[in-house]
Design a protein around this motif. Structure first.
Motif, PDB file in Angstrom:
ATOM      1  N   ARG A  14       0.853  -1.176   0.000  1.00 40.50           N
ATOM      2  CA  ARG A  14       0.000   0.000   0.000  1.00 40.50           C
ATOM      3  C   ARG A  14       0.895   1.234   0.000  1.00 40.50           C
ATOM      4  NH1 ARG A  14      -3.231  -1.054   5.144  1.00 40.50           N
ATOM      5  NH2 ARG A  14      -1.928  -2.855   5.383  1.00 40.50           N
ATOM      6  N   PRO A  15       0.445   2.319  -0.653  1.00 46.05           N
ATOM      7  CA  PRO A  15       1.276   3.530  -0.666  1.00 46.05           C
ATOM      8  C   PRO A  15       1.595   4.003   0.745  1.00 46.05           C
ATOM      9  CG  PRO A  15      -0.521   3.746  -2.214  1.00 46.05           C
ATOM     10  CD  PRO A  15      -0.773   2.490  -1.427  1.00 46.05           C
ATOM     11  N   ARG A  16       2.788   4.460   0.922  1.00 48.87           N
ATOM     12  CA  ARG A  16       3.172   4.962   2.238  1.00 48.87           C
ATOM     13  C   ARG A  16       4.068   6.171   2.088  1.00 48.87           C
ATOM     14  NH1 ARG A  16       5.498  -0.456   3.722  1.00 48.87           N
ATOM     15  NH2 ARG A  16       6.898  -0.832   2.028  1.00 48.87           N
ATOM     16  N   ARG A  17       4.076   6.953   3.120  1.00 47.75           N
ATOM     17  CA  ARG A  17       4.906   8.150   3.144  1.00 47.75           C
ATOM     18  C   ARG A  17       6.262   7.802   3.723  1.00 47.75           C
ATOM     19  NH1 ARG A  17       1.774  13.385   3.959  1.00 47.75           N
ATOM     20  NH2 ARG A  17       3.922  13.960   4.169  1.00 47.75           N
ATOM     21  N   LYS A  42       1.286   8.023 -12.649  1.00 50.70           N
ATOM     22  CA  LYS A  42       0.398   7.532 -11.593  1.00 50.70           C
ATOM     23  C   LYS A  42       0.369   6.008 -11.555  1.00 50.70           C
ATOM     24  CE  LYS A  42      -2.634  11.500 -11.041  1.00 50.70           C
ATOM     25  NZ  LYS A  42      -4.007  12.015 -11.153  1.00 50.70           N
ATOM     26  N   ALA A  45       3.704   4.836 -10.050  1.00 49.56           N
ATOM     27  CA  ALA A  45       3.732   5.070  -8.602  1.00 49.56           C
ATOM     28  C   ALA A  45       2.863   4.049  -7.886  1.00 49.56           C
ATOM     29  CB  ALA A  45       3.264   6.494  -8.288  1.00 49.56           C
ATOM     30  N   SER A  46       1.685   3.804  -8.420  1.00 50.68           N
ATOM     31  CA  SER A  46       0.775   2.841  -7.813  1.00 50.68           C
ATOM     32  C   SER A  46       1.377   1.436  -7.826  1.00 50.68           C
ATOM     33  CB  SER A  46      -0.554   2.842  -8.559  1.00 50.68           C
ATOM     34  OG  SER A  46      -1.425   1.886  -8.023  1.00 50.68           O
ATOM     35  N   LEU A  50       3.835   3.724  -4.041  1.00 46.93           N
ATOM     36  CA  LEU A  50       4.346   5.015  -3.603  1.00 46.93           C
ATOM     37  C   LEU A  50       3.321   6.083  -3.925  1.00 46.93           C
ATOM     38  CD1 LEU A  50       7.983   4.818  -5.056  1.00 46.93           C
ATOM     39  CD2 LEU A  50       7.282   4.417  -2.688  1.00 46.93           C
ATOM     40  N   THR A  51       3.339   7.151  -3.151  1.00 42.46           N
ATOM     41  CA  THR A  51       2.539   8.300  -3.536  1.00 42.46           C
ATOM     42  C   THR A  51       3.183   8.890  -4.788  1.00 42.46           C
ATOM     43  OG1 THR A  51       3.836   9.823  -2.195  1.00 42.46           O
ATOM     44  CG2 THR A  51       1.909   8.792  -1.127  1.00 42.46           C
ATOM     45  N   VAL A  52       2.412   9.634  -5.547  1.00 41.05           N
ATOM     46  CA  VAL A  52       2.952  10.235  -6.773  1.00 41.05           C
ATOM     47  C   VAL A  52       4.105  11.174  -6.430  1.00 41.05           C
ATOM     48  CG1 VAL A  52       2.424  11.740  -8.736  1.00 41.05           C
ATOM     49  CG2 VAL A  52       0.803   9.959  -8.061  1.00 41.05           C
ATOM     50  N   ARG A  54       6.185  11.081  -3.862  1.00 39.65           N
ATOM     51  CA  ARG A  54       7.382  10.333  -3.487  1.00 39.65           C
ATOM     52  C   ARG A  54       8.001   9.662  -4.708  1.00 39.65           C
ATOM     53  NH1 ARG A  54       8.150   5.515   1.017  1.00 39.65           N
ATOM     54  NH2 ARG A  54      10.352   5.224   0.613  1.00 39.65           N
TER      55      ARG A  54
END
Length: 141
Positions: A14-17, A42, A45-46, A50-52, A54
């Motif tokens: 899952r995307p994380r910071r 996008k 990143a997905s 990752l978030t876009v 990041r």
């Protein structure tokens, strides 16, 4: 953990910071993309969870540092942590199986030899996965 395990035991990230930054990045750069380029970014990143923001920052910094995606230490660490999360999930399932076997023994019954063999194999697989992921993390330091 930030990883989930689906039915076929593969890791779904899952995307994380970023968690290791002591302070938020203060500088901002602006870039323009076509609709197709934005969609491609996008998707990429997905796919990497990752978030876009990041993904763009990491990609740009890796290019500036002449690093390939396989050389990115953050990505390697994230993949190793995802493997540990999946192994932890598998170990929890093993514990559940062992509890069922213990309940059977405590009630005077005998578990089937196939159940015992399967539980032991699952424990061995989980321990091997934990050892492998841990070794990757230690190797990175």
């Amino acid at each position: 953990m930030n990883a989930a395990v689906d039915a076929d035991e593969s890791v779904v990230r899952r995307p994380r910071r970023r968690h290791h930054e002591p302070t938020q990045r203060q500088r901002r750069l602006t870039a323009r993309f076509s609709a197709d380029e934005e969609a491609e970014i996008k998707r990429a990143a997905s796919a990497r969870a990752l978030t876009v923001a990041r993904f763009i920052a990491t990609s740009a910094l890796n290019a500036a540092r002449n690093l390939t995606a396989n050389e990115d230490p953050e990505d390697r660490r994230d993949r190793a942590l995802d493997e540990l999360a999946a192994a932890r999930h598998q170990a929890a399932r093993c514990g559940n199986n062992l509890n069922q076997i213990a309940r059977e023994l405590n009630s005077g019954g005998l578990p089937s030899p196939a159940d015992l063999v399967a539980a032991l194999a699952a424990v061995r697989t989980a321990v091997t996965a934990i050892d492998t992921a841990s070794a990757k993390i230690v190797k990175e330091k």
